[in-house]
Design a protein around this motif. Structure first.
Motif, short mmCIF file in Angstrom:
data_model
loop_
_atom_site.label_atom_id
_atom_site.label_comp_id
_atom_site.label_asym_id
_atom_site.label_seq_id
_atom_site.Cartn_x
_atom_site.Cartn_y
_atom_site.Cartn_z
N GLU A 39 9.76 7.49 -17.38
CA GLU A 39 11.09 7.87 -17.84
C GLU A 39 12.13 7.02 -17.13
N ASP A 40 13.33 6.94 -17.72
CA ASP A 40 14.41 6.19 -17.10
C ASP A 40 14.69 6.75 -15.71
N GLY A 41 14.88 5.86 -14.75
CA GLY A 41 15.14 6.27 -13.37
C GLY A 41 13.90 6.35 -12.51
N ASP A 42 12.72 6.37 -13.11
CA ASP A 42 11.48 6.40 -12.33
C ASP A 42 11.35 5.11 -11.52
N VAL A 43 10.84 5.27 -10.32
CA VAL A 43 10.59 4.13 -9.43
C VAL A 43 9.09 4.05 -9.18
N VAL A 44 8.51 2.90 -9.50
CA VAL A 44 7.08 2.68 -9.29
C VAL A 44 6.91 1.72 -8.11
N THR A 45 6.06 2.11 -7.16
CA THR A 45 5.81 1.28 -5.98
C THR A 45 4.31 1.12 -5.79
N MET A 46 3.90 -0.14 -5.62
CA MET A 46 2.50 -0.44 -5.33
C MET A 46 2.41 -1.07 -3.95
N THR A 47 1.49 -0.57 -3.16
CA THR A 47 1.22 -1.11 -1.84
C THR A 47 -0.28 -1.37 -1.74
N ALA A 48 -0.68 -2.12 -0.72
CA ALA A 48 -2.11 -2.39 -0.55
C ALA A 48 -2.38 -2.90 0.85
N TRP A 49 -3.64 -2.77 1.25
CA TRP A 49 -4.10 -3.37 2.49
C TRP A 49 -5.52 -3.86 2.31
N ARG A 106 -7.32 -2.52 -1.07
CA ARG A 106 -7.15 -1.08 -1.35
C ARG A 106 -5.72 -0.85 -1.80
N ILE A 107 -5.53 -0.56 -3.07
CA ILE A 107 -4.21 -0.45 -3.68
C ILE A 107 -3.80 1.01 -3.81
N THR A 108 -2.52 1.27 -3.60
CA THR A 108 -1.96 2.60 -3.82
C THR A 108 -0.78 2.48 -4.78
N VAL A 109 -0.74 3.36 -5.77
CA VAL A 109 0.34 3.39 -6.75
C VAL A 109 1.09 4.71 -6.61
N ALA A 110 2.41 4.62 -6.50
CA ALA A 110 3.24 5.82 -6.38
C ALA A 110 4.35 5.78 -7.42
N VAL A 111 4.67 6.94 -7.98
CA VAL A 111 5.83 7.10 -8.86
C VAL A 111 6.80 8.06 -8.17
N ASN A 112 7.99 7.55 -7.91
CA ASN A 112 9.02 8.33 -7.22
C ASN A 112 8.52 8.87 -5.88
N GLY A 113 7.72 8.05 -5.20
CA GLY A 113 7.21 8.41 -3.88
C GLY A 113 5.97 9.27 -3.89
N HIS A 114 5.49 9.64 -5.06
CA HIS A 114 4.30 10.50 -5.17
C HIS A 114 3.10 9.65 -5.58
N VAL A 115 2.06 9.64 -4.77
CA VAL A 115 0.88 8.84 -5.05
C VAL A 115 0.15 9.37 -6.29
#
Length: 408
Positions: free
Chosen positions: A376-386, A296-305
């Motif tokens: 955009e420049d400065g965006d942070v993408v984070t992927m988590t999963a379980w 089960r994967i979750t994708v967030a941009v700048n902390g927003h899912v």
């Protein structure tokens, strides 16, 4: 009040003894000495130091600065080492030795845990392929004629695979929009993500000897999350007739942690029903074990899912991809990495790329900091999963994260 030992984890900790992913770390006092580590809760065990202190016959493998020697040792050794680590971290008799060898996760720096040999990326989600086909071939069949007969893939660039936390510099290249009279050169304006799962090859194979479906566990050590960054405008201009090249090769981010296949027994799942019978070398209908993984994967941009892609929906399995990758006689090497392709489900919030989520920019995403069609420049993408684990616990997969830096 006695401070709680890092060995005393809550039973539902996603990085408990049922997990034990591998990584490579350095400490502040020895920043140039990478060490093989195993994550336990919010700490990292110095696996080599533990093996040496406890007289393990596998100390030589665990004292290496990377995973490749352990990967090459094969499935029997993988099981023996995992069993030993489980005992070291859970048996009361080992506490006095093991406890001082645990480093807080926030006090170490993580490295790319293996040397990548070759890198292959597949295109195995039917939902993703349908979405892309409907976007770019609206008047034709969204799937190419070969799609349900073989796992489509391309050979990527191993030298630009980077560990989670590494900044991704916006790439430059040629692009040509429909209204442009000629191609132009400059930074991509359509920088995208692709939520994927990577499979790490351990034991190699001989040239000329394909790996069968049943050989999957003998060759593949484990898996991790992967973000296949994509410059969609560069990709669109270059990919005919040979496929992805500079639009993909600038960076691919992988998690710092590799979860062993042995930790994911409870997460095995049947792949979705197929409406085309595969050729015999890809036919898994008679295989003893389920070919898919329920991740089960979750994708967030700048902390927003922004998305929750389900890996269990993938049409082609990792075992089928391995079989296809070697069916022509191509050999496997220790450290080969192959990725699933973008993971997308049937619902809008399950799409694993901005290309799909915004329908190539037509439907912008609303984020707290403003609209986004692409990054955009400065965006942070984070992927988590379980993944489901034994007795109802969750198996946590190490996150993969990256920040977009401006073009040079």
């Amino acid at each position: 009040m006695t401070e709680q030992s890092p060995l005393d984890l809550a039973e539902d900790d996603p990085f408990g003894p049922h997990n034990l992913p591998y990584g490579v770390f350095t400490t502040a006092d020895e920043p140039e000495r990478p060490r093989l580590g195993v994550r336990y809760g919010n700490h990292v065990l110095d696996a080599g130091a533990a093996a040496r202190a406890l007289g393990s016959p596998h100390a030589g493998l665990l004292e290496q600065p990377g995973l490749n020697p352990l990967l090459a040792a094969g499935r029997t050794v993988w099981h023996e080492v995992r069993s030993a680590l489980t005992a070291w971290l859970t048996a009361p008799a080992h506490r006095a030795v093991i406890e001082p060898l645990l480093h807080p996760l926030d006090a170490v720096a993580m490295r790319l845990p293996y040397e990548v040999a070759d890198y292959v990326d597949f295109y195995a989600s039917e939902h993703h392929a349908l979405n892309v086909g409907r976007m770019f071939r609206p008047d034709g069949d969204p799937l190419t004629p070969n799609w349900k007969h073989l796992p489509i893939g391309y050979h990527g660039r191993s030298g630009t695979i980077v560990v989670s936390g590494t900044d991704v510099v916006r790439p430059r290249g040629q692009r040509k929009g429909p209204a442009d009279p000629a191609p132009v050169f400059g930074p991509t304006t359509k920088l995208d993500i692709e939520a994927e799962v990577a499979f790490l090859v351990g034991a190699p194979s001989e040239p000329g000897r394909p790996a069968a479906l049943g050989d999957f566990r003998d060759h593949v050590f484990g898996l991790s999350l992967l973000n296949d960054w994509s410059a969609r405008d560069i990709q669109a201009w270059e990919y005919v007739p040979l496929g992805p090249f500079l639009g993909k090769s600038f960076a691919t981010s992988v998690s710092a942690w590799v979860t062993p296949l042995e930790a994911l027994e409870a997460a095995r799942a049947d792949p979705p029903a197929r409406d085309a019978e595969p050729l015999p070398y890809l036919d898994d209908s008679a295989e003893d074990e389920k070919g898919g993984f329920d991740l089960r994967i979750t994708v967030a941009v700048n902390g927003h899912v922004i998305a929750e892609p389900p890996f269990a929906t993938m049409y082609w399995t990792a075992a089928q991809q391995l079989a296809h990758m070697t069916v022509n006689g191509a050999s496997l090497r220790t450290g080969d990495l192959y990725a699933s392709g973008t993971v997308s489900g049937s619902e809008v919030h399950q799409r694993g790329s901005l290309l799909e989520l915004t329908w190539n920019g037509r439907d912008p995403l609303e984020l707290p900091e403003g609209q986004r069609t692409f990054l955009e420049d400065g965006d942070v993408v984070t992927m988590t999963a379980w993944a489901p684990g034994p007795d109802g616990v969750r198996i946590g997969l190490g996150e993969v994260t990256g920040r977009i830096a401006p073009a040079l």
